[in-house]
Design a protein around this motif. Structure first.
Motif: not given
Length: 669
Positions: A281-285, A309-311, A342-347
């Motif tokens: 499982f993987q996810f991204a915003n 959304i970039p891979a 790096t405090t901003r979550f992406v996926g």
């Protein structure tokens, strides 16, 4: 060789009427399907059945998680939402404010519900859309070796659906939801089945399953326009939400089952299955594709067209994380944050999860007479765990859920009497569940996300009766009745959908301290969801622990959608018209006891007991031509099929169709 082909087309304008000229009716149909099957028998021992099907469904859709708002709960004196307190019939979705005080509340907390209590009338300004496509192939190939038959069963499906809906359930212009799901599924099963006429019968098999599932959920927030808004003019717009996930499941199983006739009347059956499921499982915003202002992503830039959304946003399984944020969930391998912040979550890509389980079944059949059978069985079942893909779910400690297991016991009797004119089947059962998987919604901004969580333990027991009587050849009478007692035996520390706990002023109250944690300072009192046993969840609120969290004990609550009784009675009489065919009037009554739609068992999410009547009149000219007139739900009962607590603390509901009538024709080639 034999070939069969079928096709169909359905068109309707929807049974939920929308009075808004810019919206559309819900549950309309624009459906097409084709099916074909080919049976081949090149030799006496070899047979093959090949099937193909294609279906496409369009229209406005029917909303994924309920289309009609029911209301919310408030603690009126403090003007705060508190679960199961005073029901307030308001649309409290985010942005739905008009500056008008909503009595009995002292302030503006929403807008009035349109046509409250009428589940088949709405006033939504946004027109939703549904586009669903499914293509399937299957084959069933068998070769008879004499003593055994070898079977190969293969299936493949390609499913894709896109749907949009009004997120605010109103005539306001506030937002819209978009949901895309695609799934490609392959299954292969091999069976070796005994053909002998001796006391031993058996089947041995292996099963393979692979599924690739992709999904995207978007909530777009518009510049808000609320009809009748008395507030000073202003540009009001909240931030939207974006989430994309990719999931893969691979399952392998081997099984065997055998039955042995101990005597002519007594047969023993035993079976075992071993299953191994592996899930990725993987996810991204959308943070890597959104503009930034003041160091933060611009949520108002999220639209229903956001994507690509970039891979790299999804992270890499097991790779060291670059995240440095300090909130929950804690950074872990596979998590990715923005390189520039790096405090901003992406996926994230989670480590693969593997679930293994051996399940079994044992049964005993006793043939009392040629037309009477007694049986008993015990078995176990297993449903593997999985992932909930969102940072919000992970922050709640719900990024994964565990397998669900059941141990089931059943006894029963199957009987025929009076020259087979009467059939009577009776059964009783007891099921014991562990880690029962429950679907629930969690609020995220002005929308909600669906997650799976595990309850503790549950059990159900009951009895069922089925009867068929043909007093004469032309008349068929059917009856069924089921009794069910299903409840959670252990389900604790469960947060209410909203308003689990609030603080209210109380000048005389001292500080309230639980397990060394101050849950209410002096001069304030903490209230909990009304009618529940709630409190501080151990391990929260203390030094070095997560912030104070509150939960309730739902042990003893009824399992959702489990009425104490349900059943039906029906009658059909065939009138012989000679060369003109056959005329068959049919009547059926379905009834059900009351049930709750959520494990929380609150005042609003309850469907009362009901009975429905269906009528049909069928004329069969011959085996090829027939025509049928029908009325379903003659009594026009409004019965809920789903309850979901969504954004703004509103209960959302879906309902079965009202009274419908029509005519169907059939031609067989």
């Amino acid at each position: 060789m034999a070939l069969r082909f079928a096709g169909g087309y359905e068109k309707s304008d929807g049974f939920v009427k929308n009075v808004n000229p810019t919206g559309g009716n819900l549950f309309d149909d624009d459906n097409k399907y084709v099916r074909a099957s080919l049976r081949l028998q090149p030799t006496e021992n070899l047979t093959a059945v090949l099937k193909f099907d294609y279906a496409r469904r369009g229209g406005n859709g029917g909303s994924a998680f309920g289309y009609k708002l029911v209301g919310s709960y408030f603690h009126v004196p403090s003007n705060q939402q508190l679960f199961n307190a005073t029901p307030v019939i308001l649309n409290t979705r985010g942005g739905n404010r008009d500056g008008i005080v909503d009595a009995p509340l002292p302030t503006d907390q929403g807008i009035p519900l349109f046509a409250a209590g009428n589940p088949y009338l709405i006033n939504n300004e946004y027109r939703g859309a549904l586009d669903l496509r499914n293509t399937g192939w299957s084959s069933n190939i068998a070769y008879d070796f004499g003593a055994v038959t070898l079977k190969s069963i293969t299936g493949y499906s390609d499913f894709e659906t896109t749907r949009t809906q009004d997120t605010d359930f109103s005539s306001s212009q506030i937002g819209a939801d978009y949901q895309f799901t695609s799934a490609k599924t392959l299954s292969q099963e091999l069976q070796l089945v005994s053909n002998g006429s001796g006391p031993l019968e058996y089947v041995v098999g292996a099963y393979f399953f692979k599924d690739k599932l992709n999904g995207t959920f978007i909530n777009e927030q518009f510049v808000q326009v609320v009809p009748g808004d008395t507030r000073p003019p202003a540009v009001r717009q909240s931030g939207g939400f974006y989430q994309e996930f990719r999931a893969e499941t691979e399952s392998l199983a081997a099984y065997a089952q055998a039955s042995y006739a101990i005597t002519e009347k007594l047969k023993l059956t035993g079976g075992i299955r071993y299953t191994r499921d592996k899930k990725d499982f993987q996810f991204a915003n959308a943070n890597e594709v959104l503009p930034f202002v003041g160091g933060a992503p611009v949520g108002t830039a999220i639209t229903l067209r956001t994507g690509n959304i970039p891979a790299a946003s999804f992270g890499v399984q097991g790779a060291p994380t670059n995240c440095t944020y300090t909130t929950l969930p804690a950074p872990q391998p596979g998590f990715r944050c923005l390189p520039a912040d790096t405090t901003r979550f992406v996926g994230a890509t989670f480590n693969a999860a593997t679930f293994k389980k051996a399940t079994w079944r044992v049964g005993l059949d006793y043939q009392v007479a040629d037309d009477s059978l007694l049986y008993a069985s015990a078995s176990t079942g297993f449903s593997s765990g999985g992932f909930n893909g969102s940072q919000a779910a992970a922050a709640l400690g719900r990024s994964t859920f565990a397998p669900q297991t059941v141990t089931a016991f059943e006894i029963g009797s199957k009987n025929r009497f009076a020259d087979n004119s009467v059939q009577l089947n009776l059964s009783a059962f007891y099921n014991r569940y562990a880690s029962l998987q429950e679907q629930r919604q969690i609020p995220v901004g002005n929308t909600t996300l669906s997650i799976i969580e595990n309850s503790g333990k549950a059990r159900s027991y009951g009895a069922e009766l089925e009867a068929i009587w043909k007093p004469v050849d032309a008349l068929t009478l059917n009856a069924s009745f089921a009794y069910l007692n299903a409840e959670y035996t252990e389900y604790d520390q469960v947060a209410a959908p909203f308003g689990t706990s609030i603080l209210v002023p109380d000048a005389t109250a001292p500080a309230t301290i639980v397990n060394g944690v101050t849950i209410a300072p002096a001069g304030q009192k903490r209230l909990f969801a009304v009618g529940y046993n709630c409190g501080l969840i151990p391990g929260t609120g203390g030094a070095g622990q997560p912030g104070a969290a509150y939960g309730c004990d739902l042990s003893g609550n009824k399992i959702a959608h489990s009425p104490e009784y349900a059943g039906s009675v029906s009658a059909q009489y065939d009138i012989d018209l000679g060369s003109a065919g056959k005329l068959s009037p049919y009547v059926q009554v379905n009834f059900s006891g009351a049930f709750f739609g959520q494990a929380i068992n609150s005042i609003l999410d309850q469907q009362s007991s009901f009975a429905k009547v269906d009528l049909r009149l069928t004329w069969e000219y011959n085996d090829r031509y027939s025509i049928q007139g029908f009325v379903t739900n003659l009594t026009n009962e409004a019965t809920a099929t789903r309850f979901v607590y969504g954004g703004g603390g509103n209960l959302q509901a879906s309902y079965a169709p009202p009274r419908l009538w029509g005519v169907r024709g059939s031609v067989k080639f």
